[in-house]
Structures are given as structure tokens and as C-alpha cells.
Write a protein that holds these residues in place. Structure first.
Motif, PDB file in Angstrom:
ATOM      1  N   GLY A  99      49.791  49.384  32.301  1.00 15.18           N
ATOM      2  CA  GLY A  99      49.013  50.302  31.350  1.00 15.18           C
ATOM      3  C   GLY A  99      49.441  51.864  31.444  1.00 15.18           C
ATOM      4  N   ASP A 100      48.391  52.663  30.817  1.00 16.14           N
ATOM      5  CA  ASP A 100      48.682  53.957  31.012  1.00 16.14           C
ATOM      6  C   ASP A 100      49.357  54.609  32.508  1.00 16.14           C
ATOM      7  N   PRO A 101      50.238  55.244  32.621  1.00 17.80           N
ATOM      8  CA  PRO A 101      50.578  55.491  33.874  1.00 17.80           C
ATOM      9  C   PRO A 101      49.873  56.587  34.622  1.00 17.80           C
ATOM     10  N   ASP A 102      48.663  57.125  33.960  1.00 16.08           N
ATOM     11  CA  ASP A 102      47.921  58.196  34.475  1.00 16.08           C
ATOM     12  C   ASP A 102      46.466  57.705  34.785  1.00 16.08           C
ATOM     13  N   LYS A 103      46.175  56.437  34.433  1.00 18.45           N
ATOM     14  CA  LYS A 103      45.130  55.500  34.686  1.00 18.45           C
ATOM     15  C   LYS A 103      45.233  54.768  35.897  1.00 18.45           C
ATOM     16  N   PRO A 104      44.128  54.457  36.396  1.00 21.95           N
ATOM     17  CA  PRO A 104      44.178  53.426  37.553  1.00 21.95           C
ATOM     18  C   PRO A 104      44.525  52.039  37.337  1.00 21.95           C
ATOM     19  N   VAL A 105      44.673  51.246  38.525  1.00 24.15           N
ATOM     20  CA  VAL A 105      45.144  49.981  38.312  1.00 24.15           C
ATOM     21  C   VAL A 105      43.573  49.170  38.431  1.00 24.15           C
ATOM     22  N   LEU A 106      43.500  48.092  37.580  1.00 26.14           N
ATOM     23  CA  LEU A 106      42.226  47.246  37.805  1.00 26.14           C
ATOM     24  C   LEU A 106      42.613  45.993  38.431  1.00 26.14           C
ATOM     25  N   SER A 107      42.113  45.558  39.537  1.00 25.54           N
ATOM     26  CA  SER A 107      42.653  44.341  40.216  1.00 25.54           C
ATOM     27  C   SER A 107      41.525  43.201  40.121  1.00 25.54           C
ATOM     28  N   LEU A 108      42.074  42.057  39.813  1.00 18.59           N
ATOM     29  CA  LEU A 108      41.155  41.065  39.727  1.00 18.59           C
ATOM     30  C   LEU A 108      41.396  39.872  40.775  1.00 18.59           C
ATOM     31  N   CYS A 109      42.246  40.284  41.739  1.00 22.38           N
ATOM     32  CA  CYS A 109      42.840  39.696  42.860  1.00 22.38           C
ATOM     33  C   CYS A 109      43.392  38.205  42.526  1.00 22.38           C
ATOM     34  N   ALA A 110      42.686  37.078  43.279  1.00 18.97           N
ATOM     35  CA  ALA A 110      43.217  35.677  42.808  1.00 18.97           C
ATOM     36  C   ALA A 110      41.983  34.967  42.372  1.00 18.97           C
ATOM     37  N   MET A 111      40.983  35.672  41.681  1.00 24.39           N
ATOM     38  CA  MET A 111      39.907  34.970  41.607  1.00 24.39           C
ATOM     39  C   MET A 111      39.647  34.563  40.034  1.00 24.39           C
ATOM     40  N   GLY A 112      40.895  34.503  39.244  1.00 16.88           N
ATOM     41  CA  GLY A 112      40.744  34.483  37.557  1.00 16.88           C
ATOM     42  C   GLY A 112      40.022  33.233  37.526  1.00 16.88           C
ATOM     43  N   TYR A 113      40.019  32.158  37.979  1.00 12.33           N
ATOM     44  CA  TYR A 113      39.358  30.793  37.693  1.00 12.33           C
ATOM     45  C   TYR A 113      37.901  30.868  37.763  1.00 12.33           C
ATOM     46  N   TYR A 114      37.470  31.969  38.604  1.00 11.50           N
ATOM     47  CA  TYR A 114      35.958  31.806  39.043  1.00 11.50           C
ATOM     48  C   TYR A 114      35.178  32.852  38.210  1.00 11.50           C
ATOM     49  N   TYR A 115      35.920  33.763  37.530  1.00 13.62           N
ATOM     50  CA  TYR A 115      35.188  34.670  36.597  1.00 13.62           C
ATOM     51  C   TYR A 115      35.038  33.874  35.228  1.00 13.62           C
ATOM     52  N   PRO A 116      34.001  34.396  34.600  1.00 16.53           N
ATOM     53  CA  PRO A 116      33.652  33.840  33.310  1.00 16.53           C
ATOM     54  C   PRO A 116      34.702  34.416  32.317  1.00 16.53           C
ATOM     55  N   PRO A 117      34.946  33.968  31.175  1.00 15.61           N
ATOM     56  CA  PRO A 117      36.071  34.401  30.301  1.00 15.61           C
ATOM     57  C   PRO A 117      35.677  35.906  29.732  1.00 15.61           C
ATOM     58  N   GLY A 118      36.623  36.574  29.628  1.00 22.59           N
ATOM     59  CA  GLY A 118      36.686  37.884  28.829  1.00 22.59           C
ATOM     60  C   GLY A 118      35.749  38.942  29.700  1.00 22.59           C
ATOM     61  N   ILE A 119      35.585  39.021  30.881  1.00 24.52           N
ATOM     62  CA  ILE A 119      35.033  40.113  31.743  1.00 24.52           C
ATOM     63  C   ILE A 119      35.638  41.381  31.492  1.00 24.52           C
ATOM     64  N   ILE A 120      36.787  41.443  31.138  1.00 20.51           N
ATOM     65  CA  ILE A 120      37.427  42.908  31.202  1.00 20.51           C
ATOM     66  C   ILE A 120      37.939  43.226  29.870  1.00 20.51           C
ATOM     67  N   GLU A 121      37.489  42.418  28.752  1.00 21.79           N
ATOM     68  CA  GLU A 121      37.985  42.655  27.339  1.00 21.79           C
ATOM     69  C   GLU A 121      36.631  43.798  26.966  1.00 21.79           C
ATOM     70  N   SER A 122      37.013  45.033  27.275  1.00 22.52           N
ATOM     71  CA  SER A 122      36.033  46.224  27.121  1.00 22.52           C
ATOM     72  C   SER A 122      36.776  47.502  26.989  1.00 22.52           C
ATOM     73  N   GLN A 123      36.316  48.469  26.102  1.00 22.82           N
ATOM     74  CA  GLN A 123      36.909  49.593  25.873  1.00 22.82           C
ATOM     75  C   GLN A 123      36.881  50.352  27.069  1.00 22.82           C
TER      76      GLN A 123
END
Length: 343
Positions: A99-123
Motif C-alpha cells: 500500500g502507501d509506504p507512509d501508511k501502516p500495515v494491516l495484519s490478518l495473520c493466518a485467520m482468513g478462513y475464520y473471518y466473515p467475508p469483506g471485513i476490511i473492504e472499507s475506506q
């Protein structure tokens, strides 16, 4: 870690336990036996909810003593199939979306399967570098399995993998990962060369900067507090402020905050009926206090309780989706990722 110098053998930790019925005398005998390294009933009765650490007002961390002795004595309380589920996280392929080099990292670790769909599809996540996969898996969930050594052995590698991303801040969606970085790493003497940012802290700060975009939800919710939050209880005021900003009332119910119940996911692998009873107590309590939805921070809790919630007329909502709802991005719903005609 357990600190014997802070334990006065008061017994409060086990008297308050919601999964055993110990008198004060019995509780004192149990903690005394543990401190002497002896066999104790609690070693096989413990469901690994970690609550006794928070119940201890002296900061002795009795749950950590239980963990250590369970491992030393070879007490494996879960089936091999459960351990294999936890092991699978390390094999998840890594993905890094720059992403933008001046913005943080967002980590989902290894839990992708357990999250509901689209939880980070946000502005609110626009421009963040996204990472997920086995390299970003803290393994702190093994604290549920009497396998603390696995957590300790992996801790430095986990920190190093995140540090190699070269960011000053890393936002953790999973409460487990935040606890590893904010609490356990320090216990293990590991330096964390970046700021771990809890997902709730990140969302709260975003909402404060975008107050004009907030659409108050005007709903009553029950919060499913993760077991691992027992290690970082200081974020409760932050959660309350977040809920207030999005316009939901966290109902004052019996099984919340220090008295929160485990979701029963791991327990159900051992004793399905006991796990069901705990789940029913939890959801009945939420409904009885007028909750319209249950909000989740832990993906395992979400997977365990989502369907039972809906069967009882409670919307099951992951916490990032709750924020998306308040930003007007998705409707207030158990399945906000579905189109209206699919719901």
C-alpha cells in the motif's frame, strides 16, 4: 508468567471461576498444590478461558502456572484433531499487498478462513499494506492447548517477520496477535521495534477524524469478549468509547467484562454437551438483557457462535463490520456482504 511472590494463596482466582464449583477452602488447597508442583484437580478441570489471571488482583497470573504444569505433566486435554487445526495456521501461504509506504500495515495473520467475508473492504483501510499468512501467525492460541512452549518458541520469529515489513506501526485485526506483541513478547524479553496498534484503537482514531461520516446505529449489542483479552484488559475503556461513537449500547449483562464466558469452541471438541451449555448461558443472557446483536472481535468466537446467534434472533457482527455499518458502507445485518436480494 506466574509470579509466586505476588500470590498470597487467597483462593479468589478459583472461587470466581465460572467452570468449577470450589469453596474457598478447596480453592486454597488447589492453588497451594499448584505452587508446590503437585497434581491438582484444576489441571484437568480447567477449560483454558484464562479468566483467573484477570481475577487475581495481585497480578500473580495463576493461569500461567496452570499452563506450565499441564505441559510439564503431559496433560493434553484436547484431541489431536484440535491441535492439527491450530497447526494449520503455520502452513497458510503468505500474501503481501503493498500500500502507501507512509501508511501502516494491516495484519490478518493466518485467520482468513475464520473471518466473515469483506471485513476490511472499507475506506478506513485504504492505502494500508495488507499482510496475511503463516509468517504472521502468532500461535498464541496454543495457550488454549496446554502448549505454552510453542508460543514462546515462535515469539521471536513472529516479531522478526513483522519487523521486516519496515513499518513503524502495524495494525492487528486479531486480538491474539496484539496480545503477543503488547504483552507476551515483553514477558519473553523480546523487543518489539514497531508500535502494535489494536484494530479497535485504529478504528476509534479513524472515527474521531471522520465524525461527520458517522451514522449512529442506535442498536443494543452484547459483546463477546475474547479469552485472550484477559491479558490486556486495559483496552475496555477504548472499546466502550468505540461503541459509543458508532451509536450502540453495550448492554450491561451478567456474562461480560471480567465475568465474560468463553465461546466454548475448544471445549466443544472435548465435551460437546458442556460447550453447548456454556454457549446457551451466554446467548440467553444476551437476549434477556435486550441485545439485538452480538459483536465479535475473535474470529474463532465468530465461527463458534454466529449460527447459534442467528437461531436466537441475534445478529452476529464482526467488529470491523460494525464500524463499516456506522460509516454507511454496509447495512446493519448478520451478513452485510450479501446483496439485499441474496439475504
Amino acid at each position: 508468567m506466574f509470579d509466586a511472590s505476588k500470590c498470597d494463596k487467597c483462593g479468589d482466582c478459583f472461587v470466581r471461576c465460572q467452570y468449577v464449583d470450589y469453596s474457598l477452602e478447596k480453592a486454597i488447597k488447589e492453588i497451594t498444590a499448584l505452587m508446590e508442583g503437585k497434581d491438582a484437580e484444576i489441571l484437568t478441570s480447567c477449560i483454558t478461558c484464562m479468566a483467573c489471571n484477570e481475577y487475581c488482583q495481585k497480578g500473580a497470573n495463576p493461569y500461567d502456572l496452570i499452563l506450565r504444569l499441564q505441559e510439564e505433566k503431559g496433560i493434553v486435554w484436547v484431541p489431536e484433531s484440535t491441535i492439527k487445526v491450530f497447526d494449520m495456521g503455520a502452513a497458510i501461504p503468505n500474501e503481501v499487498s503493498e500500500g502507501d509506504p507512509d501508511k501502516p500495515v494491516l495484519s490478518l495473520c493466518a485467520m482468513g478462513y475464520y473471518y466473515p467475508p469483506g471485513i476490511i473492504e472499507s475506506q478506513m483501510f485504504n492505502g494500508l499494506t495488507l499482510v496475511k499468512g503463516g509468517d504472521y501467525y502468532s500461535r498464541i492460541g496454543y495457550l488454549h492447548l496446554a502448549m505454552e512452549s510453542v508460543v514462546r518458541q515462535n515469539a521471536q520469529k513472529f516479531v522478526d517477520n513483522l519487523a521486516r515489513l519496515g513499518k513503524n506501526e502495524i495494525v492487528l485485526v486479531h486480538d491474539d496477535c496484539y496480545t503477543m506483541l503488547a504483552k507476551k513478547a515483553q514477558e519473553y524479553g523480546i523487543k518489539v521495534p514497531f508500535k502494535p496498534v489494536h484494530i479497535v484503537e485504529y478504528m476509534l482514531n479513524y472515527l474521531k477524524d471522520h465524525r461527520s461520516s458517522i451514522i449512529k446505529l442506535n442498536k443494543r449489542i452484547a459483546y463477546q469478549r475474547p479469552c485472550i483479552s484477559r491479558y490486556t484488559p486495559g483496552k475496555e475503556p477504548m472499546l466502550d468509547e468505540f461503541f459509543e461513537l458508532v451509536g450502540v449500547q453495550r448492554v450491561a449483562r451478567r456474562y461480560d467484562r471480567e465475568d465474560a464466558l468463553c465461546c466454548g469452541a475448544v471445549l466443544s471438541d472435548v465435551d460437546r454437551e458442556r460447550g453447548r451449555r456454556i454457549r446457551d448461558m451466554n446467548l440467553t443472557d444476551a437476549k434477556a438483557h435486550g441485545a439485538e446483536a452480538m459483536v465479535f472481535l475473535c474470529p474463532f468466537c465468530y465461527q463458534s457462535l454466529s449460527r447459534p446467534c442467528q437461531e436466537r434472533g441475534l445478529a452476529s457482527i464482526f467488529i470491523t463490520d460494525l464500524c463499516r455499518m456506522a460509516l454507511g458502507e454496509v447495512p446493519f445485518s448478520s451478513r452485510p456482504w450479501l446483496k439485499p436480494e441474496e439475504g
